[in-house]
Design an enzyme around this catalytic site. Structure first.
Site, PDB file in Angstrom:
ATOM      1  N   CYS A 158       4.547 -14.034  13.613  1.00 16.79           N
ATOM      2  CA  CYS A 158       4.524 -15.085  14.642  1.00 16.79           C
ATOM      3  C   CYS A 158       3.657 -14.673  15.833  1.00 16.79           C
ATOM      4  O   CYS A 158       2.993 -15.491  16.452  1.00 16.79           O
ATOM      5  CB  CYS A 158       5.938 -15.387  15.119  1.00 16.79           C
ATOM      6  SG  CYS A 158       6.932 -16.355  13.969  1.00 16.79           S
ATOM      7  N   ASN A 188       4.334   3.454  -2.324  1.00 23.12           N
ATOM      8  CA  ASN A 188       3.737   2.583  -1.320  1.00 23.12           C
ATOM      9  C   ASN A 188       4.262   1.166  -1.529  1.00 23.12           C
ATOM     10  O   ASN A 188       4.025   0.556  -2.574  1.00 23.12           O
ATOM     11  CB  ASN A 188       2.206   2.621  -1.452  1.00 23.12           C
ATOM     12  CG  ASN A 188       1.506   1.839  -0.344  1.00 23.12           C
ATOM     13  OD1 ASN A 188       2.137   1.103   0.416  1.00 23.12           O
ATOM     14  ND2 ASN A 188       0.198   1.981  -0.248  1.00 23.12           N
ATOM     15  N   LYS A 204       8.273  13.160   1.386  1.00 26.93           N
ATOM     16  CA  LYS A 204       9.059  13.084   2.618  1.00 26.93           C
ATOM     17  C   LYS A 204      10.484  12.600   2.357  1.00 26.93           C
ATOM     18  O   LYS A 204      11.430  13.054   3.009  1.00 26.93           O
ATOM     19  CB  LYS A 204       8.364  12.167   3.628  1.00 26.93           C
ATOM     20  CG  LYS A 204       7.122  12.766   4.257  1.00 26.93           C
ATOM     21  CD  LYS A 204       6.542  11.852   5.317  1.00 26.93           C
ATOM     22  CE  LYS A 204       5.354  12.512   5.996  1.00 26.93           C
ATOM     23  NZ  LYS A 204       4.729  11.641   7.016  1.00 26.93           N
ATOM     24  N   ASN A 257       1.544   1.362  10.284  1.00 21.04           N
ATOM     25  CA  ASN A 257       0.350   0.548  10.054  1.00 21.04           C
ATOM     26  C   ASN A 257       0.736  -0.911   9.874  1.00 21.04           C
ATOM     27  O   ASN A 257       1.868  -1.241   9.506  1.00 21.04           O
ATOM     28  CB  ASN A 257      -0.442   1.057   8.839  1.00 21.04           C
ATOM     29  CG  ASN A 257       0.348   0.950   7.546  1.00 21.04           C
ATOM     30  OD1 ASN A 257       0.345  -0.078   6.871  1.00 21.04           O
ATOM     31  ND2 ASN A 257       1.062   2.030   7.199  1.00 21.04           N
ATOM     32  N   CYS A 299       8.793 -17.958   6.834  1.00 25.20           N
ATOM     33  CA  CYS A 299       9.253 -17.958   8.221  1.00 25.20           C
ATOM     34  C   CYS A 299       9.476 -19.390   8.697  1.00 25.20           C
ATOM     35  O   CYS A 299      10.497 -19.701   9.313  1.00 25.20           O
ATOM     36  CB  CYS A 299       8.234 -17.255   9.122  1.00 25.20           C
ATOM     37  SG  CYS A 299       8.642 -17.310  10.890  1.00 25.20           S
ATOM     38  N   CYS A 317       9.109 -13.727  13.881  1.00 27.53           N
ATOM     39  CA  CYS A 317       8.866 -12.699  12.885  1.00 27.53           C
ATOM     40  C   CYS A 317       7.625 -11.909  13.310  1.00 27.53           C
ATOM     41  O   CYS A 317       6.987 -12.224  14.320  1.00 27.53           O
ATOM     42  CB  CYS A 317       8.691 -13.304  11.490  1.00 27.53           C
ATOM     43  SG  CYS A 317       7.064 -14.027  11.167  1.00 27.53           S
ATOM     44  N   CYS A 366      -3.442  13.484  15.253  1.00 28.47           N
ATOM     45  CA  CYS A 366      -2.248  12.907  14.629  1.00 28.47           C
ATOM     46  C   CYS A 366      -1.612  11.930  15.602  1.00 28.47           C
ATOM     47  O   CYS A 366      -1.167  12.317  16.684  1.00 28.47           O
ATOM     48  CB  CYS A 366      -1.252  14.002  14.256  1.00 28.47           C
ATOM     49  SG  CYS A 366       0.232  13.371  13.437  1.00 28.47           S
ATOM     50  N   GLY A 392       7.586  10.078  12.038  1.00 30.17           N
ATOM     51  CA  GLY A 392       8.025  10.469  13.367  1.00 30.17           C
ATOM     52  C   GLY A 392       9.292   9.783  13.828  1.00 30.17           C
ATOM     53  O   GLY A 392      10.260  10.442  14.210  1.00 30.17           O
TER      54      GLY A 392
END
Length: 365
Positions: free
Chosen positions: A186, A108, A85, A141, A265, A183, A207, A41
């Site tokens: 954090c 992935n 995609k 995600n 970090c 980050c 969706c 999106g």
């Protein structure tokens, strides 16, 4: 075609920024490489905007295929159903602007094998064979965001995190510079910090983030700040949110967490602190001062004259709702704080009894 776009690069309107004095050289956009992770999106709109702006190279990452449910993704077409995609995006975007270089990866990034390759492309995927100039996270995600966060922390790579809420009426973007800003680990999302499985939030047959309006707004914020960062104009936002129900746009900075779980970090934070300390150390320049004429060659008693003038207190102004915890003690005539002066002895008046009268009253008790 208007006279404004008659240029060596007719696909870019950024020339207006140069003509208006906002940027020095808009054509510099052609030298930059941006990696877009997630071509859904927000990612599809982001990639299209950057393509129309004439970006030099786009590296697209996504593991999914185009479905009929993705037709709300603005530029995906029904005839592309079944394609990956990234390939569908490359097909459409190459037609819009053939001057942009595209590199696609259909996998992935969270798997061990793919993660190593993902890091190598961020490190060596630019037009010159070096690190990319910016990474844009457009995934949906937590696992993928953490993978991007881990890679960018290890590489010291600047990136933007973005997202749209499950109810599709709010979103945000966050600028992340390892060591200098917080980050993604954090300050993890509340649902993750509360040990709630994010998969339980998904509803059957729904969706998430399916409003093209919200996706377009968040993508616009993302690309606008990408241009500001790459072309060095304006102020790049640290965090910008969007709530469509109230048209509320919260914006604030986020400092890194010294106790962050990400070891790289914490390492980048230490490196940044050292760099700041080194920049603060300005070499001392000793000015040559002409010696004053000697008034007295001999100073047997080591007498010296010093200035003991107390500077006047500055007029401190505080913001509304804030008060000073204490005020500077007032000075009395002759120098010194009034709090350090000896208490004054009250002077007897005619109406007060004398010492003899007080002693006589004590004897009568």
């Amino acid at each position: 075609m208007s006279a404004e776009v008659v240029d060596a690069n007719p696909y870019s309107r950024l020339m207006a920024l140069q003509r208006m004095g906002i940027v020095k050289n808009y054509e510099e956009i052609r030298t930059f490489t941006v990696a877009v992770v997630g071509v859904g999106g927000v990612g599809s709109v982001t990639a299209e905007m950057l393509t129309r702006c004439g970006i030099g190279k786009l590296i697209l990452f996504d593991y999914d295929k185009v479905e009929m449910a993705n037709m709300n993704r603005l530029f995906f077409q029904p005839n592309q159903s079944g394609l990956s995609k990234v390939e569908a995006a490359k097909e459409t975007l190459s037609f819009i602007n053939p001057d942009v270089t595209f590199e696609t990866h259909n996998y992935n990034i969270t798997t061990v094998a793919n993660f190593d390759h993902f890091m190598s492309r961020l490190k060596e995927g630019s037009l010159t064979g070096g690190p990319v100039d910016l990474v844009l996270s457009c995934v949906d995600n937590f696992e993928a965001r953490m993978a991007i966060n881990t890679a960018c922390n290890e590489l010291g790579q600047t990136w933007f995190e973005s997202g749209v809420s499950e109810n599709a009426v709010s979103g945000h973007i966050q600028f992340i510079k390892p060591g200098e800003t917080a980050c993604f680990a954090c300050a993890p999302p509340l649902v993750v910090a509360s040990n709630i499985d994010e998969k339980t939030l998904k509803k059957e047959g729904v969706c998430a983030a399916s409003l093209p309006t919200t996706m377009g707004i968040v993508a616009g914020f993302l690309v606008q700040n990408t241009l500001k960062y790459l072309l060095r104009f304006g102020t790049v936002t640290r965090y910008l949110g969007y709530n469509a129900l109230q048209d509320f746009f919260p914006s604030y900075g986020m400092k890194p967490n010294p106790s962050c779980d990400e070891s790289f970090c914490v390492k980048r934070q230490k490196e940044f602190a050292v760099a700041v300390a080194a920049a603060a150390k300005v070499p001392t320049v000793v000015a040559e001062v002409e010696d004053d004429a000697v008034l007295h060659e001999n100073n047997e008693w080591d007498i010296s004259v010093v200035d003991e003038t107390v500077p006047e207190e500055e007029n401190l102004e505080v913001a509304q709702g804030i008060a000073l915890s204490y005020s500077r003690p007032a000075e009395v005539e002759g120098g010194g704080d009034i709090s350090k002066q000896a208490p004054s002895v009250p002077t007897s008046t005619a109406n007060e009894p004398s010492l003899e009268e007080l002693m006589a009253q004590m004897k009568r008790l």
